[in-house]
Write a protein that holds these residues in place. Structure first.
Motif, PDB file in Angstrom:
ATOM      1  N   HIS A 222       0.826  -1.210   0.000  1.00  5.32           N
ATOM      2  CA  HIS A 222       0.000   0.000   0.000  1.00  5.32           C
ATOM      3  C   HIS A 222       0.861   1.261   0.000  1.00  5.32           C
ATOM      4  O   HIS A 222       2.048   1.218   0.313  1.00  5.32           O
ATOM      5  CB  HIS A 222      -0.919   0.024   1.230  1.00  5.32           C
ATOM      6  N   ASP A 224       0.697   5.129   1.823  1.00  7.57           N
ATOM      7  CA  ASP A 224       0.055   5.677   3.021  1.00  7.57           C
ATOM      8  C   ASP A 224      -0.802   6.901   2.693  1.00  7.57           C
ATOM      9  O   ASP A 224      -0.480   7.669   1.775  1.00  7.57           O
ATOM     10  CB  ASP A 224       1.118   6.108   4.045  1.00  7.57           C
ATOM     11  N   HIS A 363       4.530  -0.330   0.178  1.00  2.00           N
ATOM     12  CA  HIS A 363       5.196  -1.067   1.239  1.00  2.00           C
ATOM     13  C   HIS A 363       4.197  -2.014   1.885  1.00  2.00           C
ATOM     14  O   HIS A 363       2.989  -1.780   1.867  1.00  2.00           O
ATOM     15  CB  HIS A 363       5.857  -0.139   2.261  1.00  2.00           C
TER      16      HIS A 363
HETATM   17 FE   FE2 Z   1       1.995   2.066   5.729  1.00  2.00          FE
END
Ligand code: FE2
Length: 407
Positions: A222, A224, A363
């Motif tokens: 994903h 952030d 990540h």
């Molecule tokens: Fe994250």
């Protein structure tokens, strides 16, 4: 007689790659020939507004004060010559007499011969994973022994900034492990972007978590904060402790995945550049929602960002007939994100700080056994602008040193 070169309309240093040899003009256009034979044309109006004199630029700030609408008419050229110092002197019919231009600055801004008017600071290098792959890693143990903006700091920062600009990631090693030292690490690059998770956030399993990140469960690949209109361009994760079983970090180059999708399934790629997904967090005290395509391109069709986080995707709200093709494209992408060939895996060591482009890299994290030891990362967000600005400052310092050496 003027023997020194004029200022440029900025704070930068502009080494002279070639001398001005000849100049000719019409009322609206000026042509120069350089000592290496190149010819460059400049519009009179462009020259007028890019002059560095005190009617054009505030000498204290080097920001423009000239308002073109206040000129009595079109700034037609009435004379031009190269002076004894090697500067270009141009006479305009309107508001001012002659204005002088720094040849190094003029040559560096030669839009007539520019191949790419907006060249990337550092070319993007796509990367792939596999068992042998690891992020570019640099020993940064001397970082805090250096003064900010000195040559020794630059020797550590320059390759780090370059890796982030080109590959979207770098791992600095040997940094302090005191809590909150990330603040000082980040500020060597630029200001931190605070969010509802704070200036720094602690990634560790905690009671009553307000994000899946603060549990010990696995996290899928994903980016952030896709729930923000402008989701953070950079993230830094700094490891203070790591003695748990599991919890290996996983990183993917979202641009490499997107380019592979463009190649393998152009229809799915196009769909993901068009469909506006809903990204929504469901926290107890905040309510961020944004709609955006999952893949965004710039004006050239090059990748600008990916915005992917399944656990933060809200209900899709698009025209009825487009729903199935949107999900087909999404599932194709999701399957690719699980291909091991795209992922690098590594274990954080205390003192590591991984800086990565949060609008490019994805990540993920394996689940870890919360009782097997301690895993404590501190993180923060910044913008891509900070990396670019800091890298330009490094280039500026190098040009300045080159000039000093030449003199
Ligand atoms: Fe994250």
């Amino acid at each position: 007689m003027t023997t020194s070169l004029p200022l440029s309309p900025d704070y930068d240093a502009w080494p002279i790659e070639a001398d001005l040899e000849a100049v000719s003009f019409t009322s609206r256009l000026l042509t120069v020939r350089w000592s290496d034979g190149r010819e460059s044309r400049y519009h009179g109006i462009w020259l007028r507004e890019n002059a560095a004199d005190e009617t054009t630029v505030n000498p204290a700030t080097r920001e423009r004060i000239l308002d073109l609408s206040t000129l009595p008419g079109w700034p037609e050229i009435t004379g031009a010559e190269i002076d004894e110092a090697g500067a270009l002197c141009v006479n305009f019919v309107t508001d001012v007499g002659y204005l002088r231009f720094h040849p190094g600055w003029l040559r560096a801004h030669d839009y007539d011969n520019a191949g790419d008017p907006e060249p990337p600071l550092v070319p993007v290098t796509l990367w792939y994973g596999g068992t042998e792959a690891s992020p570019d890693s640099l020993d940064a143990s001397d970082l805090f022994d250096t003064e900010p903006f000195c040559e020794a700091e630059e020797a550590i920062l320059a390759p780090a900034l370059m890796s982030v600009l080109s590959k979207g990631i770098v791992r600095l090693r040997g940094l302090p492990t005191e809590p909150d030292s990330l603040k000082a690490i980040a500020q060597r690059i630029g200001p931190i972007r605070p969010t509802n998770f704070g200036l720094l956030f602690d990634v560790k399993a905690k009671p009553d978590p307000d994000s899946n990140a603060y549990t010990s469960i696995a996290l899928p690949p994903h980016t952030d904060l896709p729930t923000r209109e402008y989701h953070p361009g950079l993230q830094i994760l700094h490891c203070l402790e790591n003695s748990v079983e599991g919890g290996e970090a996983v990183m993917l180059d979202g641009f490499a995945v997107a380019e592979a999708l463009r190649e393998r399934d152009p229809k799915a790629f196009t769909t993901l550049t068009r469909v506006r997904w809903c990204y929504a967090n469901t926290a107890r005290t905040t309510d961020y929602v944004w709609y955006s395509p999952m893949i965004r391109l710039d004006h050239r069709g090059e990748l600008l960002e990916v915005r992917i986080a399944d656990f933060l995707r809200g209900p899709l709200q698009i025209p009825f007939d487009e729903v199935e093709s949107a999900y087909e494209a999404l599932m194709t992408l999701q399957r690719m994100l699980r291909e091991p060939g795209f992922a690098i895996r590594f274990t954080y060591e205390p003192g590591d700080a991984v800086i990565f482009d949060n609008r490019r890299l994805l990540h993920a994290r394996d689940a870890f056994e919360g009782t097997s030891g301690h895993r404590w990362l501190q993180g923060c967000y910044m913008e891509r602008d900070e990396i670019r600005s800091r890298y330009r400052m490094v280039q500026r310092a190098r040009r300045r040193r080159r000039l000093t050496t030449e003199v």
